[in-house]
Design a protein around this motif. Structure first.
Motif, PDB file in Angstrom:
ATOM      1  N   GLU A   1      -4.533 -10.201  -6.053  1.00 54.54           N
ATOM      2  CA  GLU A   1      -5.168  -9.900  -7.337  1.00 54.54           C
ATOM      3  C   GLU A   1      -4.465 -10.680  -8.442  1.00 54.54           C
ATOM      4  O   GLU A   1      -5.110 -11.274  -9.312  1.00 54.54           O
TER       5      GLU A   1
ATOM      6  N   LEU B   1     -12.100   0.784  -1.354  1.00 55.53           N
ATOM      7  CA  LEU B   1     -10.766   0.862  -0.766  1.00 55.53           C
ATOM      8  C   LEU B   1     -10.248   2.291  -0.694  1.00 55.53           C
ATOM      9  O   LEU B   1      -9.323   2.575   0.040  1.00 55.53           O
TER      10      LEU B   1
ATOM     11  N   THR C   1       0.850  -1.187   0.000  1.00 55.22           N
ATOM     12  CA  THR C   1       0.000   0.000   0.000  1.00 55.22           C
ATOM     13  C   THR C   1       0.886   1.237   0.000  1.00 55.22           C
ATOM     14  O   THR C   1       1.708   1.405   0.893  1.00 55.22           O
TER      15      THR C   1
ATOM     16  N   ALA D   1     -12.905  -2.565  -5.308  1.00 55.80           N
ATOM     17  CA  ALA D   1     -11.747  -1.780  -4.858  1.00 55.80           C
ATOM     18  C   ALA D   1     -11.979  -0.295  -5.129  1.00 55.80           C
ATOM     19  O   ALA D   1     -11.677   0.552  -4.290  1.00 55.80           O
TER      20      ALA D   1
ATOM     21  N   HIS E   1      -5.852  -8.496   0.791  1.00 53.82           N
ATOM     22  CA  HIS E   1      -6.810  -9.592   0.750  1.00 53.82           C
ATOM     23  C   HIS E   1      -6.450 -10.730   1.694  1.00 53.82           C
ATOM     24  O   HIS E   1      -7.311 -11.471   2.125  1.00 53.82           O
TER      25      HIS E   1
ATOM     26  N   TYR F   1      -8.599   0.799  -9.293  1.00 54.28           N
ATOM     27  CA  TYR F   1      -9.379  -0.429  -9.358  1.00 54.28           C
ATOM     28  C   TYR F   1      -8.471  -1.647  -9.328  1.00 54.28           C
ATOM     29  O   TYR F   1      -8.919  -2.779  -9.230  1.00 54.28           O
TER      30      TYR F   1
END
Lengths: 162, 696
Positions: free
Chosen positions: B273, B261, A50, B257, B330, B266
């Motif tokens: 993923e 998110l 992230t 997403a 995830h 996306y």
């Protein structure tokens, strides 16, 4: 490649020189956009994969504030990135730096793809050549078994590339 | 009571699966139809058994049986019932039961078909499916059981092991010990409490599981030594359906997403993923290359390799999401089943390849390739590109593990890596998608290909030039849009050509001709519609990747932020608790203007979930064909609400991604629509047939 990195480093240094002087003259605090522009390239050391600019955790909020205060001190993007790398390791970078074992991450895919392409092209070349010979001799049926060998060879080579 | 019952039934299902496996092998060896029939019936029995076990799990979930650790982990009293039911696949153990449930259902469906002349496949299809079902059942019975419970001693103290974590088991570990019932569950990860999450995982799983069927037939063909393409024809629709579900699941995941998110995108090249994307890549390559075998009798080995790879990647995908080896957004589940998964993947892959090698000499090509530009050769380039993307993805996912293993240093292989590596590959795929449909089976030359493509190529170049002067000077994007236009023009030209020919020959009006053309060649024209949809999706991807802009700022009331042509003005903010649902909502209201004209209001919000102490950022999104204005609430001044921080994205063209996805499902619906006579086999194109066009 070396030249490229040299140019890259020069650009960074040049940019650093300019931005530093810009900040020295400009007392306004860094904007959110300036912080995010750097945070975007730093990956959260806690939540994997992230980027720091979108990470919603409290820790990342603090890290963004840290970037802000470093910017206010006149630190460059490069220095800030380096600080995070020193603190938390290479994992804060979006892609591994091209050093040591990490070279593999950049070398293996193109090598494998190149190998696949070579095998495919050699196999395809293999078909077209006997075809010309076949056309020259005019014996269409005679070339059949000959060509089947090529296809078999091709399929074997396809198999090998897996 | 229901925990022991569910576990017991699951165990029974496991035994029946093992019996079916043994009976099928014995029946095939002794050529005994009775044993094979018995194996088939046993397989049919596993489905209701697993369904009953799953029903008892759902009963435990819905009725708040928090003494069951799985129920405690994934649900809480505040969750609505429909979300509780979806928690079945929201946690690891339950999702493994879900997998086994789907596979036993699919296997039952496939064993119920009319086998006629393919009866020799039946026992081996059962064997492959039974091994897979047994593997998943053994995971949930012996390693990750959703029926394990917490226990307390006579004094009401929770039993725990030396490290302090609670002991869980299905049956009481000693006498005098009773189940321990926590007051409330921990609740599902709030990110997963979204209608998108109700459908995304089951669709992915449907896609994963359906790919097991073509794999089972491939292995059956290898074992029985049938070298024709019967297995491909029998499973063509399974493959398409698997591909449909997997694609649907991927798109829905992207949409989820984007909606939930809160990072304005996306697709984040997250390992999980990618785990779902990899079988899609090999599956798509397979879908194309089986056509070469059907039409030309070539590439028999390669198709086997592709379906074996797809099966391994399906299991690998399940393993990545479920083992927690690579933690990411995830990978909410962590457990000790990783090594078992890895062993199973290795075992099944090596066994399949060994079988293929044994049959290698029997799988001879029936015709030869003639030209580098023939349709079959271009299909091979297509396969090379899909496999290249797979190599990039697989290596990118594995490298952090390799690095950690050898240097102890964790690295991130993130979007910059994947984007750089795959962009040229995707661009080449677009180019092939444009050219390949116009090349002929068997033979094509530069001249024939040039003659049929030049008009579209010129038109696409004009589009590119026009875009350069009116829309963007970003060369990469211009090239991308030009390729998109090329694909769309060529495909429309194909429709036009076919319709015109039919119109003349059959004297039908244009619409009837178009409808019949598509209806009579569903796979081909459905495929073309899919190509168009892919090009349209590419517009959205190019738009957001090349032109996304963002800004962030803290606004006092009535202050505004400017981005692109938009002005976003902060109006008000409210915070309130919904104690029943266990959520605190903070919702801001902003006015949106474009070039000074008032467009309306957006209300981005942040939901804070008390039980899991997690935030969920819901954007306020204004979506048009031109761009999306995507506003996120980042922060606000507590109590007074005098100021709030917003992050605003402008995502150009992204809506085309979803529009393309809808067209895609339309196309795949046409391609997969059942034929009147599914056994009918099209005539194979022989090497003597003269072809000047791309006739199917």
């Amino acid at each position: 490649m070396k030249k490229f990195f040299f140019a890259l480093i020069c650009t960074f240094l040049l940019g650093a020189a300019f931005s530093q002087s810009a900040f020295a003259q400009d007392p306004t605090p860094p904007t959110d956009d300036e912080v995010n522009a750097i945070a975007k390239h730093i990956y959260c050391p806690v939540c994997e994969n992230t980027p720091l600019d979108v990470c919603p955790t409290e820790a990342c909020r603090n890290w963004r504030e840290q970037i802000r205060s470093m910017l206010a001190e006149g630190k460059t993007e490069d220095e800030i990135m380096q600080y995070f790398v020193d603190q938390y390791g290479d994992r804060v970078l979006g892609a591994p730096p091209a050093t040591g074992l990490n070279w593999l991450v950049y070398l293996i895919p193109p090598l494998v793809i190149l190998l696949g392409a070579i095998i495919l092209f050699r196999a395809l070349k293999g078909w077209t050549q006997p075809k010309q010979a076949e056309a020259g001799s005019g014996a269409a049926s005679g070339g059949l078994s000959n060509q089947d060998e090529y296809i078999q060879k091709f399929e074997e080579e396809l198999k090998k590339r897996k | 009571m229901f925990a022991e019952f569910g576990y017991g039934i699951l165990f029974l299902a496991f035994l029946v699966t093992l019996y079916s496996l043994g009976a099928a092998i014995y029946g095939a060896q002794t050529k005994s139809t009775q044993w094979v029939e018995s194996a088939r019936r046993a397989m049919l029995l596993t489905f209701p058994l697993i369904a009953i076990s799953a029903a008892s799990l759902i009963y435990l979930i819905v009725n708040n049986h928090y003494e069951v650790s799985f129920v405690y982990e994934v649900t809480s009293k505040s969750m609505p019932t429909y979300l509780k039911v979806t928690a079945w696949w929201g946690g690891q153990a339950g999702s493994l039961v879900f997998w086994a449930f789907l596979l036993s259902g699919f296997t039952s469906a496939v064993t119920l078909r009319k086998w006629n002349r393919d009866i020799e496949f039946l026992p081996w299809v059962i064997v492959v499916c039974a091994i897979t079902v047994a593997f998943f059942l053994s995971l949930v019975l012996f390693y990750e059981t959703p029926f394990a419970r917490y226990w307390q001693d006579a004094s009401g103290k929770l039993l725990s092991d030396a490290s302090g974590s609670p002991i869980t088991s299905v049956f009481a570990p000693a006498s005098g010990i009773t189940p321990f019932l926590p007051a409330d569950g921990r609740g599902l990860n709030p990110l997963l409490r979204h209608p998108g999450m109700v459908f995304h995982p089951p669709l992915l799983y449907l896609g994963f599981v359906s790919f097991v069927i073509p794999y089972a037939f491939a292995i059956a063909a290898l074992i029985t030594g049938r070298t024709d393409d019967r297995w491909i024809r029998l499973t063509r629709r399974w493959t398409l359906v698997a591909w449909l579900f997997l694609s649907f699941g991927l798109v829905l995941g992207g949409r989820w997403a984007y909606d939930v998110l809160g990072w304005g995108g996306y697709w984040g090249w997250d390992p999980v993923e990618i785990a779902a994307f990899m079988p899609w890549l090999t599956g798509t390559a397979f879908l194309h290359s089986v056509m070469i075998q059907e039409k030309r009798g070539l590439l028999k080995h390669w198709n086997m390799i592709l379906i074996i790879l797809t099966y391994s990647l399906v299991i690998f995908g399940t393993f990545l999401t479920r083992s927690g080896v690579l933690s990411s957004v995830h990978a909410f589940a962590e457990s000790a089943i990783g090594p078992i998964f890895f062993t199973y993947i290795g075992f099944s892959f090596i066994a399949s390849i060994a079988l293929l090698i044994k049959r290698w000499p029997d799988l001879q090509a029936e015709t030869e390739m003639k030209s580098m530009l023939s349709r079959e050769a271009l299909f091979l380039f297509n396969n090379l590109l899909f496999i290249s993307i797979l190599v990039v993805c697989f290596w990118g996912v594995m490298f952090p593990l390799i690095s950690e293993l050898f240097t102890g240093q964790k690295v991130t292989v993130g979007p910059p890596f994947y984007e750089r590596a795959t962009t040229p590959l995707f661009a080449s795929l677009l180019f092939l998608m444009a050219v390949a449909p116009l090349s002929a089976w068997g033979h094509s030359t530069i001249q024939t290909l040039g003659r049929s493509t030049w008009k579209s190529a010129v038109a696409a170049s004009l589009v590119g030039i026009a875009l350069f002067f009116t829309y963007t000077q970003n060369i990469g994007a211009v090239i991308g849009f030009t390729l998109v236009a090329f694909v769309i023009f060529i495909t429309l030209q194909e429709f036009w050509r076919g319709t015109r020919a039919r119109q003349r020959a059959q004297r039908e009006n244009w619409f009837v001709a178009l409808a019949r053309l598509t209806g009579r060649n569903r796979r081909r024209y459905g495929g073309y519609i899919i190509h168009i949809s892919m090009a349209i999706m590419a517009i959205g991807i190019l738009g957001i990747e090349s032109f996304q802009s963002e800004t962030q700022g803290t606004l006092a009331k009535d202050q505004a932020l400017n981005i692109a042509d938009y002005t976003v003005q902060y109006k008000e903010l409210a915070t309130w608790d919904d104690t029943g649902a266990g959520v605190n909502y903070t919702r801001a209201v902003v006015d949106v203007y474009k070039n000074g004209i008032y467009l309306g209001q957006l209300s981005p919000r942040i939901d804070y979930y008390f039980d899991s102490q997690q935030n969920m950022t819901i954007p306020g999104n204004r979506s048009t064909l031109r761009d999306d204005l995507y506003v996120l609430l980042v922060d606000w001044q507590p109590v007074s609400n005098m100021s709030a921080t917003f992050k605003i994205y402008v995502n150009p063209l992204v809506n085309w991604l979803w529009i393309g996805a809808l067209i895609f499902f339309f196309g795949i619906g046409i391609a997969a629509w059942p034929d009147k006579d599914p056994e009918a086999e099209p005539v194979r194109v022989t090497r003597s047939s003269k072809q000047t066009s791309a006739a199917d």
